[in-house]
Scaffold this active site. Structure first.
Site, PDB file in Angstrom:
ATOM      1  N   ARG A 116       1.554 -20.325  -9.872  1.00  0.00           N
ATOM      2  CA  ARG A 116       1.280 -19.408 -11.084  1.00  0.00           C
ATOM      3  C   ARG A 116       2.366 -19.601 -12.029  1.00  0.00           C
ATOM      4  O   ARG A 116       1.967 -19.353 -13.389  1.00  0.00           O
ATOM      5  CB  ARG A 116       1.788 -18.022 -10.142  1.00  0.00           C
ATOM      6  CG  ARG A 116       0.985 -17.646  -8.853  1.00  0.00           C
ATOM      7  CD  ARG A 116      -0.393 -16.993  -9.471  1.00  0.00           C
ATOM      8  NE  ARG A 116      -0.064 -15.670 -10.120  1.00  0.00           N
ATOM      9  CZ  ARG A 116      -1.001 -14.843 -10.508  1.00  0.00           C
ATOM     10  NH1 ARG A 116      -2.335 -15.607 -10.793  1.00  0.00           N
ATOM     11  NH2 ARG A 116      -0.835 -13.781 -11.067  1.00  0.00           N
ATOM     12  N   ASP A 126       9.612 -14.740  -5.949  1.00  0.00           N
ATOM     13  CA  ASP A 126       8.680 -13.953  -5.042  1.00  0.00           C
ATOM     14  C   ASP A 126       9.343 -12.486  -4.824  1.00  0.00           C
ATOM     15  O   ASP A 126      10.103 -12.244  -3.940  1.00  0.00           O
ATOM     16  CB  ASP A 126       8.330 -14.448  -3.833  1.00  0.00           C
ATOM     17  CG  ASP A 126       6.956 -13.640  -3.030  1.00  0.00           C
ATOM     18  OD1 ASP A 126       6.773 -12.505  -3.480  1.00  0.00           O
ATOM     19  OD2 ASP A 126       6.563 -14.228  -2.072  1.00  0.00           O
ATOM     20  N   ASN A 169       7.379  -5.840 -15.480  1.00  0.00           N
ATOM     21  CA  ASN A 169       5.884  -5.658 -15.498  1.00  0.00           C
ATOM     22  C   ASN A 169       5.434  -5.808 -13.957  1.00  0.00           C
ATOM     23  O   ASN A 169       4.102  -5.410 -13.999  1.00  0.00           O
ATOM     24  CB  ASN A 169       5.198  -6.430 -16.478  1.00  0.00           C
ATOM     25  CG  ASN A 169       3.972  -6.629 -16.823  1.00  0.00           C
ATOM     26  OD1 ASN A 169       3.171  -5.823 -17.117  1.00  0.00           O
ATOM     27  ND2 ASN A 169       3.272  -7.668 -15.791  1.00  0.00           N
ATOM     28  N   TYR A 191       0.674   3.471  -4.072  1.00  0.00           N
ATOM     29  CA  TYR A 191       0.633   2.895  -5.611  1.00  0.00           C
ATOM     30  C   TYR A 191       1.514   4.126  -6.193  1.00  0.00           C
ATOM     31  O   TYR A 191       2.390   3.950  -7.267  1.00  0.00           O
ATOM     32  CB  TYR A 191      -0.564   2.412  -6.148  1.00  0.00           C
ATOM     33  CG  TYR A 191      -0.356   2.029  -7.484  1.00  0.00           C
ATOM     34  CD1 TYR A 191       0.110   0.560  -7.845  1.00  0.00           C
ATOM     35  CD2 TYR A 191      -1.004   2.828  -8.331  1.00  0.00           C
ATOM     36  CE1 TYR A 191       0.023   0.270  -9.101  1.00  0.00           C
ATOM     37  CE2 TYR A 191      -0.698   2.475  -9.697  1.00  0.00           C
ATOM     38  CZ  TYR A 191      -0.430   1.102 -10.033  1.00  0.00           C
ATOM     39  OH  TYR A 191      -0.409   0.811 -11.517  1.00  0.00           O
ATOM     40  N   LYS A 244       5.002   3.764  -8.661  1.00  0.00           N
ATOM     41  CA  LYS A 244       5.046   4.149 -10.059  1.00  0.00           C
ATOM     42  C   LYS A 244       5.701   5.539 -10.260  1.00  0.00           C
ATOM     43  O   LYS A 244       6.448   5.302 -11.568  1.00  0.00           O
ATOM     44  CB  LYS A 244       3.623   4.310 -10.375  1.00  0.00           C
ATOM     45  CG  LYS A 244       2.737   3.063 -10.317  1.00  0.00           C
ATOM     46  CD  LYS A 244       3.368   1.860 -11.292  1.00  0.00           C
ATOM     47  CE  LYS A 244       3.819   0.798 -10.611  1.00  0.00           C
ATOM     48  NZ  LYS A 244       4.247  -0.410 -11.524  1.00  0.00           N
ATOM     49  N   VAL A 284      -6.597   0.110 -17.456  1.00  0.00           N
ATOM     50  CA  VAL A 284      -7.546  -0.849 -18.197  1.00  0.00           C
ATOM     51  C   VAL A 284      -8.076  -1.915 -17.358  1.00  0.00           C
ATOM     52  O   VAL A 284      -7.612  -2.174 -16.377  1.00  0.00           O
ATOM     53  CB  VAL A 284      -6.499  -1.593 -19.306  1.00  0.00           C
ATOM     54  CG1 VAL A 284      -6.302  -0.444 -20.343  1.00  0.00           C
ATOM     55  CG2 VAL A 284      -5.440  -2.136 -18.789  1.00  0.00           C
ATOM     56  N   THR A 335      -8.148  -5.197 -16.032  1.00  0.00           N
ATOM     57  CA  THR A 335      -7.202  -6.221 -15.718  1.00  0.00           C
ATOM     58  C   THR A 335      -7.619  -6.527 -14.442  1.00  0.00           C
ATOM     59  O   THR A 335      -8.558  -5.890 -13.645  1.00  0.00           O
ATOM     60  CB  THR A 335      -5.755  -5.925 -15.969  1.00  0.00           C
ATOM     61  OG1 THR A 335      -5.586  -4.792 -15.029  1.00  0.00           O
ATOM     62  CG2 THR A 335      -5.327  -5.766 -17.027  1.00  0.00           C
TER      63      THR A 335
END
Length: 253
Positions: free
Chosen positions: A37, A55, A81, A152, A156, A183, A185
């Protein structure tokens, strides 16, 4: 020139933020979870100064990432992010932790505590945090029936708690949280209705503008409502204590 670290910048929003900041002439360091990555990240943003590898599903590797960051020199800005999404199954990490919580919430806490204090910290949250549950008595989803979207949302909300706690405890640091919108992604999915062209601009603004404050939650560069628990000091402190217990690292006061 501002020196900026962006976690999870191999693709998606992190990559868009990195490209915009590089285009503005800033010194940008990327992050990826593994070497493959990392190569992808540098191919996508070749003007970046470097890429750090770690990681975030592992406490030890997150510690090592913080050590790499400190060894490379002080950052002016850190953008938290990196995240996994809302369609995940329940997976336990090498540390025996639920992985959405470990990556989305615990890793930003640990990096915040261990990386030399920057001038600005930016935490990626989501509008889904408003449906989150702090759930300090079951962060690992041991008693609750697993629901990926709820996990999730919880994570957040934890990110906003962390941002607001840091803003309160570190008055010399501008700490803020961001809702980039839903969005299209890899995480958001192709059918997401939000404007991808706008999704990264608030992060860039918070990283560079002299006009930002601290302790805010922003959507498209405007203050936005948050879950009521996010502003509760006792809840913030309880979340920090839970993270300290899991990692053995306390956020410096």
């Amino acid at each position: 020139m501002t020196r900026i670290l962006i976690t999870g910048s191999a693709d998606g929003l992190g990559q868009l933020v990195a490209r915009e900041l590089v285009a503005q002439g800033h010194d940008v360091v990327l992050h990826a979870r593994n070497e493959r990555r990392a190569d992808d990240a540098l191919r996508a943003v070749p003007e970046a100064t470097a890429v750090l590898v770690g990681d975030l599903a592992s406490i030890d590797r997150t510690r090592d990432l913080a050590a790499q960051a400190n060894a490379s020199g002080r950052f002016d800005v850190v953008v938290h992010n990196a995240a996994v999404g809302y369609q995940e199954p329940r997976i336990e990490t090498v540390d025996g932790l639920e992985h959405v919580f470990a990556i989305n919430a615990l890793a930003p806490y640990l990096l915040t505590a261990l990386i030399e204090r920057p001038d600005r910290l930016i935490y990626l949250s989501s509008g889904m945090h408003e449906g989150g549950d702090v759930a300090l008595d079951d962060l690992q989803w041991v008693r609750r029936r697993w629901r990926g979207a709820q996990a999730y949302s919880d994570s957040k909300l934890h990110d906003v708690l962390l941002a607001f706690a840091v803003a309160r405890l570190w008055p010399d640091v501008l700490a803020n949280a961001v809702d980039p919108g839903w969005v299209p992604t890899k995480m958001g999915g192709r059918g997401a209705p939000g404007d991808l062209g706008q999704a990264h601009l608030t992060q860039v603004w918070l990283a560079t503008s002299p006009e930002t404050g601290s302790g805010g939650y922003y959507y498209h560069r405007r203050p936005h409502r948050t879950h009521p628990a996010a502003s509760d000091r006792e809840t913030q402190d309880a979340f920090l204590d839970a993270c300290a217990s899991l990692t053995g690292v306390r956020l410096p006061r």
